[in-house]
Design an enzyme around this catalytic site. Structure first.
Site, PDB file in Angstrom:
ATOM      1  N   ASP A  31     -64.570  27.697 -31.871  1.00 61.84           N
ATOM      2  CA  ASP A  31     -63.859  26.488 -30.609  1.00 61.84           C
ATOM      3  C   ASP A  31     -62.888  25.695 -30.630  1.00 61.84           C
ATOM      4  O   ASP A  31     -63.116  25.221 -31.801  1.00 61.84           O
ATOM      5  CB  ASP A  31     -64.553  26.894 -29.909  1.00 61.84           C
ATOM      6  CG  ASP A  31     -64.566  26.824 -28.218  1.00 61.84           C
ATOM      7  OD1 ASP A  31     -65.108  27.798 -27.603  1.00 61.84           O
ATOM      8  OD2 ASP A  31     -63.771  25.786 -27.850  1.00 61.84           O
ATOM      9  N   ILE A  32     -61.598  26.205 -30.172  1.00 63.23           N
ATOM     10  CA  ILE A  32     -60.770  25.191 -30.233  1.00 63.23           C
ATOM     11  C   ILE A  32     -61.378  23.350 -29.887  1.00 63.23           C
ATOM     12  O   ILE A  32     -60.623  22.508 -30.519  1.00 63.23           O
ATOM     13  CB  ILE A  32     -59.415  25.354 -29.233  1.00 63.23           C
ATOM     14  CG1 ILE A  32     -58.433  24.680 -29.890  1.00 63.23           C
ATOM     15  CG2 ILE A  32     -59.807  25.046 -28.391  1.00 63.23           C
ATOM     16  CD1 ILE A  32     -57.056  25.441 -30.329  1.00 63.23           C
ATOM     17  N   ASN A  88     -69.907  33.142 -20.034  1.00 61.34           N
ATOM     18  CA  ASN A  88     -69.169  33.176 -18.714  1.00 61.34           C
ATOM     19  C   ASN A  88     -69.101  34.038 -17.956  1.00 61.34           C
ATOM     20  O   ASN A  88     -68.410  34.382 -18.352  1.00 61.34           O
ATOM     21  CB  ASN A  88     -68.522  31.908 -19.015  1.00 61.34           C
ATOM     22  CG  ASN A  88     -69.634  30.870 -19.587  1.00 61.34           C
ATOM     23  OD1 ASN A  88     -70.476  30.533 -18.277  1.00 61.34           O
ATOM     24  ND2 ASN A  88     -68.572  29.426 -20.462  1.00 61.34           N
ATOM     25  N   VAL A  97     -61.358  32.314 -20.009  1.00 61.80           N
ATOM     26  CA  VAL A  97     -60.630  32.848 -20.353  1.00 61.80           C
ATOM     27  C   VAL A  97     -61.263  34.077 -20.132  1.00 61.80           C
ATOM     28  O   VAL A  97     -62.194  34.030 -20.928  1.00 61.80           O
ATOM     29  CB  VAL A  97     -60.469  32.850 -22.142  1.00 61.80           C
ATOM     30  CG1 VAL A  97     -59.427  34.008 -23.174  1.00 61.80           C
ATOM     31  CG2 VAL A  97     -60.146  30.797 -22.280  1.00 61.80           C
ATOM     32  N   HIS A 101     -66.694  36.692 -23.799  1.00 60.89           N
ATOM     33  CA  HIS A 101     -66.593  36.357 -25.299  1.00 60.89           C
ATOM     34  C   HIS A 101     -68.068  35.510 -25.566  1.00 60.89           C
ATOM     35  O   HIS A 101     -68.515  34.913 -24.343  1.00 60.89           O
ATOM     36  CB  HIS A 101     -65.535  35.043 -25.670  1.00 60.89           C
ATOM     37  CG  HIS A 101     -65.967  34.476 -24.492  1.00 60.89           C
ATOM     38  ND1 HIS A 101     -64.499  34.369 -23.203  1.00 60.89           N
ATOM     39  CD2 HIS A 101     -66.081  33.153 -24.310  1.00 60.89           C
ATOM     40  CE1 HIS A 101     -64.696  33.517 -22.449  1.00 60.89           C
ATOM     41  NE2 HIS A 101     -65.318  32.778 -22.962  1.00 60.89           N
ATOM     42  N   HIS A 103     -70.154  32.784 -26.376  1.00 64.67           N
ATOM     43  CA  HIS A 103     -70.828  31.220 -27.490  1.00 64.67           C
ATOM     44  C   HIS A 103     -71.688  31.090 -27.893  1.00 64.67           C
ATOM     45  O   HIS A 103     -72.626  31.271 -27.618  1.00 64.67           O
ATOM     46  CB  HIS A 103     -70.387  30.724 -26.613  1.00 64.67           C
ATOM     47  CG  HIS A 103     -69.415  30.020 -25.284  1.00 64.67           C
ATOM     48  ND1 HIS A 103     -68.710  29.027 -25.896  1.00 64.67           N
ATOM     49  CD2 HIS A 103     -69.119  30.464 -24.051  1.00 64.67           C
ATOM     50  CE1 HIS A 103     -67.572  29.029 -24.506  1.00 64.67           C
ATOM     51  NE2 HIS A 103     -68.259  29.564 -23.426  1.00 64.67           N
TER      52      HIS A 103
HETATM   53  P1  5GP Z   1     -65.400  29.875 -21.133  1.00 67.27           P
HETATM   54  O1  5GP Z   1     -64.731  28.816 -20.729  1.00 67.27           O
HETATM   55  O2  5GP Z   1     -63.978  30.783 -21.083  1.00 67.27           O
HETATM   56  O3  5GP Z   1     -66.308  30.892 -20.780  1.00 67.27           O
HETATM   57  O4  5GP Z   1     -64.736  29.241 -22.832  1.00 67.27           O
HETATM   58  C1  5GP Z   1     -63.189  29.556 -23.352  1.00 67.27           C
HETATM   59  C2  5GP Z   1     -63.546  28.509 -24.638  1.00 67.27           C
HETATM   60  O5  5GP Z   1     -62.374  29.025 -25.118  1.00 67.27           O
HETATM   61  C3  5GP Z   1     -63.576  26.975 -23.985  1.00 67.27           C
HETATM   62  O6  5GP Z   1     -64.338  26.884 -25.203  1.00 67.27           O
HETATM   63  C4  5GP Z   1     -62.228  26.810 -24.777  1.00 67.27           C
HETATM   64  O7  5GP Z   1     -62.522  25.536 -25.620  1.00 67.27           O
HETATM   65  C5  5GP Z   1     -61.609  28.121 -25.671  1.00 67.27           C
HETATM   66  N1  5GP Z   1     -60.958  28.145 -26.102  1.00 67.27           N
HETATM   67  C6  5GP Z   1     -59.795  27.667 -24.880  1.00 67.27           C
HETATM   68  N2  5GP Z   1     -58.564  28.211 -25.490  1.00 67.27           N
HETATM   69  C7  5GP Z   1     -58.176  28.473 -27.104  1.00 67.27           C
HETATM   70  C8  5GP Z   1     -58.072  28.744 -28.445  1.00 67.27           C
HETATM   71  O8  5GP Z   1     -56.738  28.833 -28.411  1.00 67.27           O
HETATM   72  N3  5GP Z   1     -58.162  28.573 -29.641  1.00 67.27           N
HETATM   73  C9  5GP Z   1     -59.386  28.801 -29.453  1.00 67.27           C
HETATM   74  N4  5GP Z   1     -60.384  29.087 -30.717  1.00 67.27           N
HETATM   75  N5  5GP Z   1     -60.393  28.506 -28.169  1.00 67.27           N
HETATM   76  C10 5GP Z   1     -60.187  28.321 -26.964  1.00 67.27           C
END
Ligand code: 5GP
Ligand code: ZN
Length: 114
Positions: A31-32, A88, A97, A101, A103
């Site tokens: 995760d970034i 999520n 996103v 995915h 986590h």
């Molecule tokens: P969500 O909130 O949709 O469950 O999680 C999306 C995750 O994607 C977040 O933890 C966010 O930090 C990660 N994320 C967003 N953009 C990028 C990216 O460009 N690269 C990576 N590796 N992770 C990302």
């Protein structure tokens, strides 16, 4: 492949991702914005927007995602101490996103949920 999807672009290599594992069904990358020492995302190669879009045809895939998380936990020596797996979904779930995915978070005592 959805050309507007960030995770599809990481899977295809169009944008860089810190990939830790891949096979014919899934890709895992760091995760970034990590929320723990270990914070990776396990994503299917197939573009699926949310967990609401899953059907019985995806049962094997979802199981494979969980087993991939288990392997990542073992490979990072956190399996015994423990870890958290999270999907999520949509706004109230905090999804940002829209490519499903899983986590995996580990490396500290996780308390907050919600
Ligand atoms: P969500 O909130 O949709 O469950 O999680 C999306 C995750 O994607 C977040 O933890 C966010 O930090 C990660 N994320 C967003 N953009 C990028 C990216 O460009 N690269 C990576 N590796 N992770 C990302
Ligand atoms: Zn996608």
């Amino acid at each position: 492949m959805n050309k507007d999807c960030l995770f599809c672009k990481i899977i295809s290599g169009d944008i860089p991702g810190d990939i830790t594992y891949e096979d014919e069904l899934v890709v895992a990358f760091r995760d970034i914005n990590p929320q723990a020492d270990l914070h990776q995302l396990i994503v299917p190669r197939e573009h699926i927007s949310t967990t609401n879009d899953l059907t019985s045809s995806h049962q094997m895939l979802i199981g494979h995602m969980v087993l991939t998380a288990q392997k990542i936990a073992r490979d990072n020596n956190v399996a015994e101490d423990g870890y958290r797996l999270i999907f999520n979904c949509n706004q109230h779930g905090g999804q940002t996103v829209y490519h499903i995915h899983l986590h995996i978070l580990a490396g500290r005592q996780l308390t907050q949920l919600g």
